[in-house]
Design an enzyme around this catalytic site. Structure first.
Site, PDB file in Angstrom:
ATOM      1  N   LEU A 193     -26.051  32.186 -79.833  1.00 13.61           N
ATOM      2  CA  LEU A 193     -25.563  31.677 -78.554  1.00 13.61           C
ATOM      3  C   LEU A 193     -26.254  30.377 -78.195  1.00 13.61           C
ATOM      4  O   LEU A 193     -27.412  30.151 -78.527  1.00 13.61           O
ATOM      5  CB  LEU A 193     -25.852  32.691 -77.440  1.00 13.61           C
ATOM      6  N   LYS A 248     -29.637  39.942 -71.257  1.00 14.74           N
ATOM      7  CA  LYS A 248     -29.852  39.603 -72.668  1.00 14.74           C
ATOM      8  C   LYS A 248     -31.040  40.411 -73.157  1.00 14.74           C
ATOM      9  O   LYS A 248     -32.158  40.233 -72.677  1.00 14.74           O
ATOM     10  CB  LYS A 248     -30.126  38.109 -72.800  1.00 14.74           C
ATOM     11  N   CYS A 282     -74.897  48.396 -81.310  1.00 13.87           N
ATOM     12  CA  CYS A 282     -75.927  49.165 -82.020  1.00 13.87           C
ATOM     13  C   CYS A 282     -76.604  48.373 -83.133  1.00 13.87           C
ATOM     14  O   CYS A 282     -77.516  48.875 -83.786  1.00 13.87           O
ATOM     15  CB  CYS A 282     -75.346  50.464 -82.569  1.00 13.87           C
ATOM     16  N   ASP A 330     -32.699  72.937 -79.416  1.00 11.57           N
ATOM     17  CA  ASP A 330     -33.580  73.104 -80.576  1.00 11.57           C
ATOM     18  C   ASP A 330     -33.168  74.304 -81.414  1.00 11.57           C
ATOM     19  O   ASP A 330     -33.228  74.274 -82.635  1.00 11.57           O
ATOM     20  CB  ASP A 330     -35.032  73.289 -80.129  1.00 11.57           C
ATOM     21  N   LYS A 377     -31.182  31.597 -69.942  1.00  6.00           N
ATOM     22  CA  LYS A 377     -32.577  32.025 -70.109  1.00  6.00           C
ATOM     23  C   LYS A 377     -33.342  31.883 -68.799  1.00  6.00           C
ATOM     24  O   LYS A 377     -33.090  30.969 -68.021  1.00  6.00           O
ATOM     25  CB  LYS A 377     -33.253  31.145 -71.172  1.00  6.00           C
ATOM     26  N   GLU A 390     -24.162  40.052 -68.719  1.00  6.68           N
ATOM     27  CA  GLU A 390     -24.972  41.210 -69.138  1.00  6.68           C
ATOM     28  C   GLU A 390     -26.425  40.763 -69.296  1.00  6.68           C
ATOM     29  O   GLU A 390     -26.667  39.598 -69.581  1.00  6.68           O
ATOM     30  CB  GLU A 390     -24.492  41.723 -70.503  1.00  6.68           C
ATOM     31  N   LYS A 445     -20.188  35.719 -70.632  1.00  7.03           N
ATOM     32  CA  LYS A 445     -19.078  35.643 -71.592  1.00  7.03           C
ATOM     33  C   LYS A 445     -17.757  35.575 -70.840  1.00  7.03           C
ATOM     34  O   LYS A 445     -17.594  36.276 -69.836  1.00  7.03           O
ATOM     35  CB  LYS A 445     -19.047  36.915 -72.453  1.00  7.03           C
ATOM     36  N   CYS A 487     -72.982  55.007 -82.916  1.00  3.52           N
ATOM     37  CA  CYS A 487     -73.033  53.794 -82.088  1.00  3.52           C
ATOM     38  C   CYS A 487     -72.735  54.175 -80.630  1.00  3.52           C
ATOM     39  O   CYS A 487     -71.719  54.811 -80.340  1.00  3.52           O
ATOM     40  CB  CYS A 487     -72.006  52.780 -82.585  1.00  3.52           C
ATOM     41  N   ASP A 495     -33.347  71.925 -73.465  1.00  2.00           N
ATOM     42  CA  ASP A 495     -33.890  71.450 -74.742  1.00  2.00           C
ATOM     43  C   ASP A 495     -34.087  72.595 -75.724  1.00  2.00           C
ATOM     44  O   ASP A 495     -33.822  72.470 -76.908  1.00  2.00           O
ATOM     45  CB  ASP A 495     -35.236  70.759 -74.523  1.00  2.00           C
ATOM     46  N   ALA A 496     -34.561  73.721 -75.198  1.00  2.00           N
ATOM     47  CA  ALA A 496     -34.878  74.841 -76.082  1.00  2.00           C
ATOM     48  C   ALA A 496     -33.619  75.373 -76.764  1.00  2.00           C
ATOM     49  O   ALA A 496     -33.633  75.714 -77.941  1.00  2.00           O
ATOM     50  CB  ALA A 496     -35.555  75.954 -75.291  1.00  2.00           C
ATOM     51  N   GLU A 497     -32.515  75.409 -75.995  1.00  2.00           N
ATOM     52  CA  GLU A 497     -31.257  75.885 -76.589  1.00  2.00           C
ATOM     53  C   GLU A 497     -30.794  74.912 -77.665  1.00  2.00           C
ATOM     54  O   GLU A 497     -30.318  75.305 -78.722  1.00  2.00           O
ATOM     55  CB  GLU A 497     -30.162  75.956 -75.521  1.00  2.00           C
ATOM     56  N   TYR A 503     -22.332  45.611 -77.417  1.00  2.00           N
ATOM     57  CA  TYR A 503     -21.743  44.612 -76.522  1.00  2.00           C
ATOM     58  C   TYR A 503     -20.647  43.761 -77.148  1.00  2.00           C
ATOM     59  O   TYR A 503     -20.177  42.809 -76.533  1.00  2.00           O
ATOM     60  CB  TYR A 503     -22.823  43.700 -75.938  1.00  2.00           C
ATOM     61  N   CYS A 547     -73.017  44.873 -85.164  1.00  2.00           N
ATOM     62  CA  CYS A 547     -72.357  45.424 -83.980  1.00  2.00           C
ATOM     63  C   CYS A 547     -73.081  44.945 -82.719  1.00  2.00           C
ATOM     64  O   CYS A 547     -74.304  45.070 -82.626  1.00  2.00           O
ATOM     65  CB  CYS A 547     -72.367  46.951 -84.047  1.00  2.00           C
ATOM     66  N   CYS A 573     -67.495  48.707 -86.719  1.00  7.02           N
ATOM     67  CA  CYS A 573     -68.839  49.240 -86.753  1.00  7.02           C
ATOM     68  C   CYS A 573     -68.677  50.659 -87.301  1.00  7.02           C
ATOM     69  O   CYS A 573     -67.948  51.457 -86.733  1.00  7.02           O
ATOM     70  CB  CYS A 573     -69.400  49.268 -85.334  1.00  7.02           C
ATOM     71  N   ASP A 632     -33.950  41.715 -75.539  1.00  4.17           N
ATOM     72  CA  ASP A 632     -34.825  41.072 -76.510  1.00  4.17           C
ATOM     73  C   ASP A 632     -35.040  42.020 -77.684  1.00  4.17           C
ATOM     74  O   ASP A 632     -36.033  42.729 -77.757  1.00  4.17           O
ATOM     75  CB  ASP A 632     -36.159  40.748 -75.832  1.00  4.17           C
ATOM     76  N   ARG A 664     -28.122  41.093 -88.634  1.00  3.89           N
ATOM     77  CA  ARG A 664     -27.321  39.880 -88.544  1.00  3.89           C
ATOM     78  C   ARG A 664     -27.561  38.966 -89.744  1.00  3.89           C
ATOM     79  O   ARG A 664     -26.646  38.308 -90.227  1.00  3.89           O
ATOM     80  CB  ARG A 664     -27.679  39.135 -87.254  1.00  3.89           C
TER      81      ARG A 664
HETATM   82  S1  IVH Z   1     -23.238  38.593 -77.217  1.00  2.00           S
HETATM   83  C1  IVH Z   1     -21.226  35.628 -80.245  1.00  2.00           C
HETATM   84  N1  IVH Z   1     -24.625  40.035 -75.541  1.00  2.00           N
HETATM   85  O1  IVH Z   1     -28.698  37.245 -78.204  1.00  2.00           O
HETATM   86  C2  IVH Z   1     -22.219  36.123 -79.315  1.00  2.00           C
HETATM   87  N2  IVH Z   1     -25.786  38.946 -77.298  1.00  2.00           N
HETATM   88  O2  IVH Z   1     -29.006  34.374 -78.735  1.00  2.00           O
HETATM   89  C3  IVH Z   1     -22.461  37.556 -79.471  1.00  2.00           C
HETATM   90  N3  IVH Z   1     -28.184  39.390 -77.338  1.00  2.00           N
HETATM   91  O3  IVH Z   1     -27.553  37.204 -81.512  1.00  2.00           O
HETATM   92  C4  IVH Z   1     -23.677  37.968 -78.762  1.00  2.00           C
HETATM   93  N4  IVH Z   1     -28.218  40.720 -75.592  1.00  2.00           N
HETATM   94  O4  IVH Z   1     -28.856  39.276 -80.684  1.00  2.00           O
HETATM   95  C5  IVH Z   1     -24.671  39.247 -76.619  1.00  2.00           C
HETATM   96  N5  IVH Z   1     -25.711  41.375 -73.989  1.00  2.00           N
HETATM   97  C6  IVH Z   1     -25.752  40.597 -75.081  1.00  2.00           C
HETATM   98  C7  IVH Z   1     -26.957  40.319 -75.761  1.00  2.00           C
HETATM   99  C8  IVH Z   1     -26.927  39.481 -76.877  1.00  2.00           C
HETATM  100  C9  IVH Z   1     -28.937  40.152 -76.547  1.00  2.00           C
HETATM  101  C10 IVH Z   1     -28.709  38.620 -78.466  1.00  2.00           C
HETATM  102  C11 IVH Z   1     -27.932  38.786 -79.742  1.00  2.00           C
HETATM  103  C12 IVH Z   1     -27.514  37.404 -80.145  1.00  2.00           C
HETATM  104  C13 IVH Z   1     -28.515  36.579 -79.426  1.00  2.00           C
HETATM  105  C14 IVH Z   1     -27.995  35.180 -79.215  1.00  2.00           C
END
Ligand code: IVH
Length: 674
Positions: free
Chosen positions: A85, A117, A414, A39, A317, A115, A293, A434, A35-37, A229, A411, A429, A119, A138
């Site tokens: 999706l 998903k 106090c 930096d 899900k 893959e 997919k 307190c 890291d130092a190098e 992705y 409070c 407070c 969040d 998006r």
């Molecule tokens: S593929 C046309 N891959 O999920 C589909 N989406 O509910 C392209 N998301 O809008 C999306 N992980 O924001 C894909 N490994 C993943 C994902 C992923 C999260 C989200 C993405 C999408 C939403 C759909």
């Protein structure tokens, strides 16, 4: 570097070198320098650019720190629509998707890529001739917002594509998810709560809020990450399958989630769905399911699109993780900064394997907005990693005996008047004397990440504060044997031990002291950075806001909080008192404030490939809890963590009888303490 013939060439060489080290570090996870190098290279580039601002280009590695605020975010159209999706909520519904696809495409079996998903928030990056030209959200799928300046602050987003031995594609639109790790999410929320700010409900809201900032310096403070992705329009390159895409993108320096499965049959899909569900708690990011997919793009084209989502993909899900229980009471706790937090007292309930007995309700507005009353049956869920949350009352289960919550006017500790400052959601407070505030500040001051006086626990601190023996941090060092012996459950032995522990704690690293002082916005990590940057308390106390902004990870809010803190009379007095009672500050920080975790001193050796995280990440998580990572196995090694294809280290560990942890076991060990 001294042999550079001219500064312009040196500058170009530095940039190329820094880009390469970024790639090695962030994408390959195989850094070649310390890291130092790194930096030093970076600072050299900053210095050169300061001398020649006319040479600064937007793809310089120095340009990630965030640009000046924009007035509004501009619109950005997507070349190919960004779709959402369809959802499946069980293995059966996933199976029905596979059956639909096989019938539609007239295939016996279809290869899928599955893959996790993530969040987060989906974004598009547009690379023109290898340079990041545009980054957008998006939006409605057709048009999003131009958040280029903000995306540039994400370290895993390359500003230039790598293109070994050839030209980069003329155009590459790549899509992916911007997300924040659970640990960073929790850290940020805790900080916000301490500041009386509304915490983010989930990582997605935080990612969205951070990316849609008008001031990219704020984004830069948020430790966002990205995994790619999908692609949009491309010129000069063509992909024929998801597997190809996931293999080729990293060669351009674009980060791809290493966890995915190539599924030849539906059974593989089902196995992946259950595997991610069971790994879920231990993954560093939030995931609410998997995405399945079709691998081959020709089959995708044949399957086509429904109105807003492709037919060839589906989100699987995970079942909801909620439970219903009774809200027995709402109590109000007073924090270090005086913020009053309503806390729900719940009839115990298990959600996702963890017993929940209380949940913070954040502030009065939240209770009102959610229409929660004491006595209600409420829906409870676990958000983020572990934070329990109350979603709302169960409609139709009221008996009439429920009563609304009112924030106390004084409070609860106090009895001084409670105020709500303008622009804040929190009630406070304001009484700095307190006892609740004193108690919390003293506990923080002696906590593990700060001065680490283990013997000074909550019960003892309560007594000390109640008897007026301690009202400011420095007072703990004035405690002597005779005073302590007079307290409940304190004999001569434990009093002597505490006096000795306090004496030892008087020698403290600057990083620990800074953390212990409880400067708003300054957590353990920032404290370490500040300590190594400034070296002494005096120099930090004199730093101006613009000085501070030049420190990595320190943004506008943090720098302002630091300047305010040192300008405050009361805080100056606290520091003067600490020096008066003999506190000795070590100039450099030999250990980071968190290096005293539950795995303190345990020696880890890693071997093989881990599926759920990079090696670097694994090491960071082990060291964050006090672990020490070493290269080779010896009789002093405590744990060998063996991923896929482990090498000779695992054999040696077996020969020496050292505990070998699988990836799952390692994650379990971490999550017990994280
Ligand atoms: S593929 C046309 N891959 O999920 C589909 N989406 O509910 C392209 N998301 O809008 C999306 N992980 O924001 C894909 N490994 C993943 C994902 C992923 C999260 C989200 C993405 C999408 C939403 C759909």
């Amino acid at each position: 570097m001294t042999d550079a013939p001219n500064p312009r060439e040196e500058l170009e060489r530095l940039r190329a070198e820094i880009h390469r080290h970024n790639y090695l570090y962030h994408v390959l996870d195989r850094p070649e320098i310390e890291d130092a190098e790194y930096d030093a290279l970076f600072r050299r580039l900053v210095a050169l650019e300061a001398k020649h601002p006319e040479w600064i280009t937007p793809d310089s590695p120095t340009q990630r720190v965030g640009a000046a605020p924009a007035d509004v975010l501009a619109a950005a159209a997507h070349g190919v629509p960004m779709l959402s999706l369809d959802n499946a909520f069980s293995e059966d519904e996933l199976r029905a998707f596979d059956e639909r696809m096989r019938t539609l495409l007239n295939q016996d079996a279809i290869r899928y890529v599955a893959e996790p998903k993530l969040d987060g928030l989906s974004v598009e990056l547009v690379y023109v001739n290898g340079r990041l030209a545009l980054g957008s959200t998006r939006g409605d799928g057709l048009t999003g917002e131009d958040v280029t300046a903000n995306l540039r602050t994400i370290h895993t987003v390359p500003l230039r594509l790598r293109s070994e031995g050839g030209l980069p594609p003329a155009r590459l639109e790549v899509r992916g998810e911007v997300y924040i790790e659970k640990a960073a999410f929790d850290r940020l929320n805790r900080r916000r709560e301490a500041d009386g700010l509304e915490p983010y409900a989930n990582p997605r809201n935080l990612a969205a809020g951070s990316l849609r900032q008008l001031d990219s310096r704020v984004t830069a403070e948020r430790s966002l990450r990205m995994y790619c992705y999908d692609v949009g329009r491309t010129e000069g390159i063509r992909f024929e399958s998801q597997v190809e895409l996931l293999t080729v993108l990293p060669s351009f320096g674009l980060p791809v989630n290493p966890i995915y499965a190539v599924c030849e049959t539906f059974d593989d899909v089902a196995a992946f769905y259950h595997r991610i569900q069971s790994l879920r708690e231990s993954l560093p990011y939030e995931t609410d399911g998997i995405v399945v997919k079709i691998d081959r793009f020709d089959l995708r084209r044949a399957a086509g699109f429904a109105s807003r989502s492709p037919r060839w993909a589906i989100a699987g899900k995970f079942p909801a993780e909620q439970g219903v229980t009774r809200l027995v009471d709402i109590q109000v706790s007073v924090g270090r900064t005086g913020v009053l937090t309503p806390v729900a007292v719940l009839e115990p309930i298990r959600v996702r394997g963890v017993e929940i007995t209380s949940a913070t309700l954040h502030n009065e507005d939240e209770i009102r907005d959610k229409e929660i009353r004491i006595g209600d049956r409420v829906i409870v869920q676990r958000a983020g990693d572990v934070i329990p949350q109350i979603v709302g009352p169960v409609p139709g289960e009221r008996t009439g005996a429920e009563r609304p919550f009112v924030m106390p006017k004084t409070c609860p500790v106090c009895r001084s008047p409670v105020v709500r400052l303008e622009g804040e959601a929190a009630h406070r407070c304001l009484n700095t004397a307190c006892p609740a505030r004193i108690r919390q500040s003293v506990l923080h001051f002696v906590s593990r990440g700060a001065l680490d006086v283990e013997r000074l626990g909550p019960k003892l601190v309560d007594q000390l504060v109640d008897r007026g023996l301690v009202s400011r941090p420095g007072d703990v060092f004035r405690l002597d044997r005779d005073t302590l012996i007079g307290l409940d459950r304190m004999g001569p032995k434990s009093s002597d031990a505490l006096v000795a522990a306090l004496e030892a704690a008087k020698t403290v690293s600057l990083a620990r002291l800074l953390y212990g002082l409880g400067i708003p916005e300054v957590g353990a990590q920032t404290a370490t950075t500040l300590a190594s940057h400034y070296g002494t308390l005096e120099r930090l106390a004199e730093a101006s806001q613009s000085d501070l902004m030049a420190v990595p990870e320190v943004g506008p809010r943090t720098s302002e909080a630091i300047v305010d803190f040192f300008a405050n009379e009361e805080n100056r007095r606290t520091m003067a008192e600490l020096l008066e009672v003999g506190l000795r500050i070590e100039a450099s920080a030999p250990t980071s404030p968190t290096a005293q975790g539950p795995l303190a001193g345990k020696r880890f050796v890693f071997t093989g490939t881990l599926a759920s995280m990079t090696r670097d990440e694994a090491e960071r998580r082990a060291t964050a809890q006090g672990g020490v990572v070493v290269d080779s196995v010896s009789s002093k090694t405590d744990y060998v963590v063996a991923g896929a294809d482990p090498g000779s280290k695992e054999k040696k560990a077996r020969d020496l009888g050292i505990t070998i942890l699988s990836e799952e076991e390692f994650l379990a060990l971490l999550s017990r303490h994280e």
